[in-house]
Design a protein around this motif. Structure first.
Motif, PDB file in Angstrom:
ATOM      1  N   CYS A 363      34.801  44.123  25.000  1.00 39.46           N
ATOM      2  CA  CYS A 363      35.326  43.144  25.964  1.00 39.46           C
ATOM      3  C   CYS A 363      36.836  43.202  26.104  1.00 39.46           C
ATOM      4  O   CYS A 363      37.522  42.185  26.159  1.00 39.46           O
ATOM      5  N   ASN A 364      37.370  44.403  26.146  1.00 41.53           N
ATOM      6  CA  ASN A 364      38.808  44.562  26.295  1.00 41.53           C
ATOM      7  C   ASN A 364      39.228  44.074  27.673  1.00 41.53           C
ATOM      8  O   ASN A 364      38.774  44.592  28.690  1.00 41.53           O
ATOM      9  N   THR A 365      40.108  43.068  27.714  1.00 48.80           N
ATOM     10  CA  THR A 365      40.480  42.486  29.000  1.00 48.80           C
ATOM     11  C   THR A 365      41.321  43.426  29.852  1.00 48.80           C
ATOM     12  O   THR A 365      41.557  43.157  31.021  1.00 48.80           O
ATOM     13  N   ASN A 366      41.805  44.539  29.283  1.00 49.08           N
ATOM     14  CA  ASN A 366      42.508  45.507  30.106  1.00 49.08           C
ATOM     15  C   ASN A 366      41.553  46.276  31.011  1.00 49.08           C
ATOM     16  O   ASN A 366      41.988  47.037  31.873  1.00 49.08           O
ATOM     17  N   ASN A 367      40.244  46.099  30.823  1.00 55.99           N
ATOM     18  CA  ASN A 367      39.249  46.701  31.704  1.00 55.99           C
ATOM     19  C   ASN A 367      38.660  45.681  32.663  1.00 55.99           C
ATOM     20  O   ASN A 367      37.639  45.952  33.304  1.00 55.99           O
ATOM     21  N   ILE A 368      39.268  44.504  32.739  1.00 59.09           N
ATOM     22  CA  ILE A 368      38.759  43.431  33.593  1.00 59.09           C
ATOM     23  C   ILE A 368      39.918  42.848  34.385  1.00 59.09           C
ATOM     24  O   ILE A 368      41.010  42.638  33.839  1.00 59.09           O
ATOM     25  N   TYR A 369      39.695  42.590  35.669  1.00 62.18           N
ATOM     26  CA  TYR A 369      40.739  41.980  36.493  1.00 62.18           C
ATOM     27  C   TYR A 369      40.131  40.780  37.222  1.00 62.18           C
ATOM     28  O   TYR A 369      39.066  40.890  37.843  1.00 62.18           O
ATOM     29  N   ILE A 370      40.819  39.639  37.153  1.00 62.12           N
ATOM     30  CA  ILE A 370      40.426  38.436  37.895  1.00 62.12           C
ATOM     31  C   ILE A 370      41.441  38.231  39.008  1.00 62.12           C
ATOM     32  O   ILE A 370      42.649  38.224  38.764  1.00 62.12           O
ATOM     33  N   THR A 371      40.981  38.075  40.248  1.00 62.35           N
ATOM     34  CA  THR A 371      41.899  37.894  41.371  1.00 62.35           C
ATOM     35  C   THR A 371      42.616  36.559  41.267  1.00 62.35           C
ATOM     36  O   THR A 371      42.163  35.631  40.587  1.00 62.35           O
ATOM     37  N   SER A 372      43.747  36.450  41.949  1.00 59.32           N
ATOM     38  CA  SER A 372      44.568  35.240  41.852  1.00 59.32           C
ATOM     39  C   SER A 372      43.857  34.013  42.397  1.00 59.32           C
ATOM     40  O   SER A 372      44.147  32.888  41.983  1.00 59.32           O
ATOM     41  N   ASP A 373      42.925  34.193  43.326  1.00 59.16           N
ATOM     42  CA  ASP A 373      42.122  33.071  43.813  1.00 59.16           C
ATOM     43  C   ASP A 373      41.002  32.713  42.845  1.00 59.16           C
ATOM     44  O   ASP A 373      40.280  31.733  43.069  1.00 59.16           O
ATOM     45  N   GLN A 374      40.839  33.506  41.801  1.00 61.86           N
ATOM     46  CA  GLN A 374      39.828  33.292  40.773  1.00 61.86           C
ATOM     47  C   GLN A 374      38.412  33.258  41.352  1.00 61.86           C
ATOM     48  O   GLN A 374      37.539  32.563  40.853  1.00 61.86           O
ATOM     49  N   ASP A 375      38.212  34.059  42.400  1.00 59.31           N
ATOM     50  CA  ASP A 375      36.887  34.125  43.009  1.00 59.31           C
ATOM     51  C   ASP A 375      36.173  35.440  42.730  1.00 59.31           C
ATOM     52  O   ASP A 375      34.957  35.531  42.880  1.00 59.31           O
ATOM     53  N   LEU A 376      36.924  36.464  42.300  1.00 56.04           N
ATOM     54  CA  LEU A 376      36.324  37.773  42.066  1.00 56.04           C
ATOM     55  C   LEU A 376      36.659  38.267  40.669  1.00 56.04           C
ATOM     56  O   LEU A 376      37.756  38.029  40.163  1.00 56.04           O
ATOM     57  N   ILE A 377      35.708  38.984  40.069  1.00 50.82           N
ATOM     58  CA  ILE A 377      35.942  39.697  38.827  1.00 50.82           C
ATOM     59  C   ILE A 377      35.676  41.173  39.077  1.00 50.82           C
ATOM     60  O   ILE A 377      34.658  41.532  39.681  1.00 50.82           O
ATOM     61  N   ILE A 378      36.610  42.013  38.666  1.00 48.88           N
ATOM     62  CA  ILE A 378      36.508  43.464  38.846  1.00 48.88           C
ATOM     63  C   ILE A 378      36.445  44.081  37.460  1.00 48.88           C
ATOM     64  O   ILE A 378      37.351  43.872  36.646  1.00 48.88           O
ATOM     65  N   SER A 379      35.381  44.822  37.189  1.00 55.28           N
ATOM     66  CA  SER A 379      35.166  45.338  35.843  1.00 55.28           C
ATOM     67  C   SER A 379      34.658  46.770  35.882  1.00 55.28           C
ATOM     68  O   SER A 379      34.049  47.205  36.864  1.00 55.28           O
ATOM     69  N   TYR A 380      34.892  47.471  34.798  1.00 59.89           N
ATOM     70  CA  TYR A 380      34.317  48.798  34.612  1.00 59.89           C
ATOM     71  C   TYR A 380      32.963  48.615  33.936  1.00 59.89           C
ATOM     72  O   TYR A 380      32.872  48.074  32.835  1.00 59.89           O
ATOM     73  N   CYS A 381      31.911  49.059  34.624  1.00 57.23           N
ATOM     74  CA  CYS A 381      30.547  48.752  34.207  1.00 57.23           C
ATOM     75  C   CYS A 381      29.710  50.016  34.054  1.00 57.23           C
ATOM     76  O   CYS A 381      30.088  51.096  34.487  1.00 57.23           O
ATOM     77  N   LYS A 382      28.547  49.822  33.450  1.00 59.20           N
ATOM     78  CA  LYS A 382      27.556  50.881  33.396  1.00 59.20           C
ATOM     79  C   LYS A 382      27.040  51.128  34.806  1.00 59.20           C
ATOM     80  O   LYS A 382      26.773  50.188  35.562  1.00 59.20           O
ATOM     81  N   ALA A 383      26.887  52.405  35.175  1.00 56.48           N
ATOM     82  CA  ALA A 383      26.383  52.741  36.502  1.00 56.48           C
ATOM     83  C   ALA A 383      24.867  52.640  36.506  1.00 56.48           C
ATOM     84  O   ALA A 383      24.186  52.997  35.547  1.00 56.48           O
ATOM     85  N   GLU A 384      24.309  52.141  37.616  1.00 51.71           N
ATOM     86  CA  GLU A 384      22.878  51.929  37.730  1.00 51.71           C
ATOM     87  C   GLU A 384      22.317  52.820  38.830  1.00 51.71           C
ATOM     88  O   GLU A 384      22.902  52.963  39.899  1.00 51.71           O
TER      89      GLU A 384
END
Length: 475
Positions: A363-384
């Motif tokens: 859960c390294n937060t350097n791999n997660i980004y929360i937008t300033s509006d706090q409506d989106l989370i951008i993460s590096y994930c397992k591909a499906e």
């Protein structure tokens, strides 16, 4: 916005992730935008066209559509090191942190080398390290004075003392990283001392373990505001406007104090009862809510204004490995076993994310980004693929709505434009999605930056060819 705590450590390779490995604080503190009359017109026009919710969803989906690779930068420069540099500084290592400041982007490698790139002219500027024995532990972009703060340790000190330096972005742009100046020279930040940068309140918290003194500085001009000298303080947690002082545990309770972050005035002093012989998993303060969790016990949520207590069953709320707190939405995210969940302060599960299995288990937060509006989370994930999690090294960058849990967009090898105009690209599209170790999203430019284990920094751009924003309609 977030708080970043960096601890001193006798080992240069011991790297607790920012926020002391447990929490990250986000608050919406957007800078005022010019042409406020256009913003008002935009809001009215948006309201007439569609609801805010549906517009934000379609806007987000279009933002990340037609992504194309733009540049690939290499942070490893064996020829650029001083002959006196430490041997491990000259090795190729993974990117652990990415920070963008207008036209400059910084990539920090695990070795401790920080490299600055100019994204306007697509070239490397310089290494930010100003000494051959300097190991940079973390970066912080101070928007108050447009400067980069580096937190470093040095071989000459056995990597045991944190040293902070502030350098104007303009100096780095000119290739003069040594034009900065040291910060907090009066403080002895030896292990287990630390420095914490709090962008939400505009403060810096330091702890000198040598004399057990906490000090609070102004992030704008680095002047000291006040100090806290108490050997019984076990931990300090910062929230918007306040600080929670957690004292050493007594037999059946734990003493607590709430202070004003501005001047250190004591706002409330109280005790919280604990189960004897049960370790405390965490204690967190968020506005008026105090969250307490002990081993194999229910989560307790205490309202410190009236001391009303509610509990959430330990079978429903399992102790997470990390938090992200969203103050604007009065919600918090928990991370556990590569999954993300959203809770409110009534202890209710708000969202479980679909198709959002994190790639990294820590859960390294350097791999997660929360937008300033706090409506989106951008993460590096397992591909499906075909309802099965793909094996191998290639993952995907998933963009999900925090309130609904829906996956709005996904960047993978099949939907990134392989055509690029730059001669800097050396990797294939599939390779750019392998072993991502750091992720950053520039909201103003709509660009995603990723770093990988090879020390490469990749820039992906959404051209927005098929999408016309409301501001463009106005113009």
């Amino acid at each position: 916005m977030e708080g970043r705590r960096i601890s001193a450590s006798p080992s240069p390779n011991s790297r607790p992730w920012p926020c002391n490995g447990r929490r990250r604080v986000l608050a919406n503190k957007k800078r005022p935008r010019p042409h406020s009359h256009l913003n008002t017109f935009n809001k009215l026009l948006r309201r007439e066209i569609s609801s805010k919710h549906s517009f934000c969803i379609s806007n987000s989906q279009e933002k990340f559509r037609n992504m194309r690779l733009l540049e690939e930068y290499d942070s490893h420069d064996p020829k650029g090191h001083s002959p006196l540099a430490l041997p491990f500084l000259m090795k190729r290592t993974k990117i652990i942190e990415i920070v963008a400041a207008r036209d400059i982007v910084f990539a920090l490698a695990h070795s401790g080398v920080c490299t600055a790139f100019n994204r306007e002219i697509n070239r490397r500027i310089c290494s930010v390290n100003v000494s051959p024995d300097e190991v940079i532990r973390s970066l912080f972009y101070n928007k108050n004075n447009d400067s980069l703060i580096t937190v470093s340790v040095y071989a000459s000190d056995n990597f045991s003392t944190l040293k902070c330096r502030s350098t104007k972005i303009e100096y780095i742009r000119r290739g003069k990283p040594d034009a900065g100046f040291p910060l907090f020279e009066s403080e002895c930040l030896k292990w287990p001392g630390f420095v914490e940068f709090d962008d939400v309140n505009g403060k810096v918290l330091t702890y000198s373990a040598q004399d057990s003194i906490y000090k609070v500085f102004d992030l704008k001009n680095y002047s000291m505001l006040y100090s806290i000298s108490d050997k019984h303080v076990h931990e300090i947690k910062i929230s918007p406007g306040i600080m929670l002082l957690i004292f050493n545990r007594a037999s059946g309770h734990i003493p607590l104090k709430i202070l004003s972050i501005e001047d250190g005035t004591v706002l409330k002093t109280f005790k919280h009862l604990l189960h004897r012989n049960k370790k405390v998993d965490f204690i967190e303060q968020f506005n008026e809510k105090l969250l307490v969790k002990q081993e194999n016990e229910n989560l307790q949520i205490l309202d410190v204004r009236n001391f009303e207590l509610m509990e959430v069953s330990r079978t429903e709320f399992l102790t997470p490995s990390a938090f992200i707190f969203l103050y604007e939405n009065q919600l918090f995210l928990t991370f556990r076993n590569r999954t993300v969940a959203v809770w409110n302060f009534r202890g209710e599960l708000v969202t479980s994310f679909e198709d959002h299995l994190l790639w990294h288990p820590d859960c390294n937060t350097n791999n997660i980004y929360i937008t300033s509006d706090q409506d989106l989370i951008i993460s590096y994930c397992k591909a499906e693929s075909d309802d099965r999690w793909m094996e191998g090294n290639a993952g995907s960058i998933n963009i999900s709505n925090i309130l609904t849990g829906k996956c709005l967009a996904k960047i993978n090898a099949s939907n990134v434009n392989p055509k690029h105009e730059s001669l800097q690209m050396r990797s294939t599209v599939s390779e750019t999605l392998e072993d991502i170790t750091a992720l950053f999203y520039d909201e103003e430019r709509n660009e995603i930056y990723t770093g990988n284990r090879q020390g490469s920094l990749l820039q992906a751009l959404a051209p927005m060819q098929s999408f016309i924003s409301l501001s463009e309609v106005v113009r």
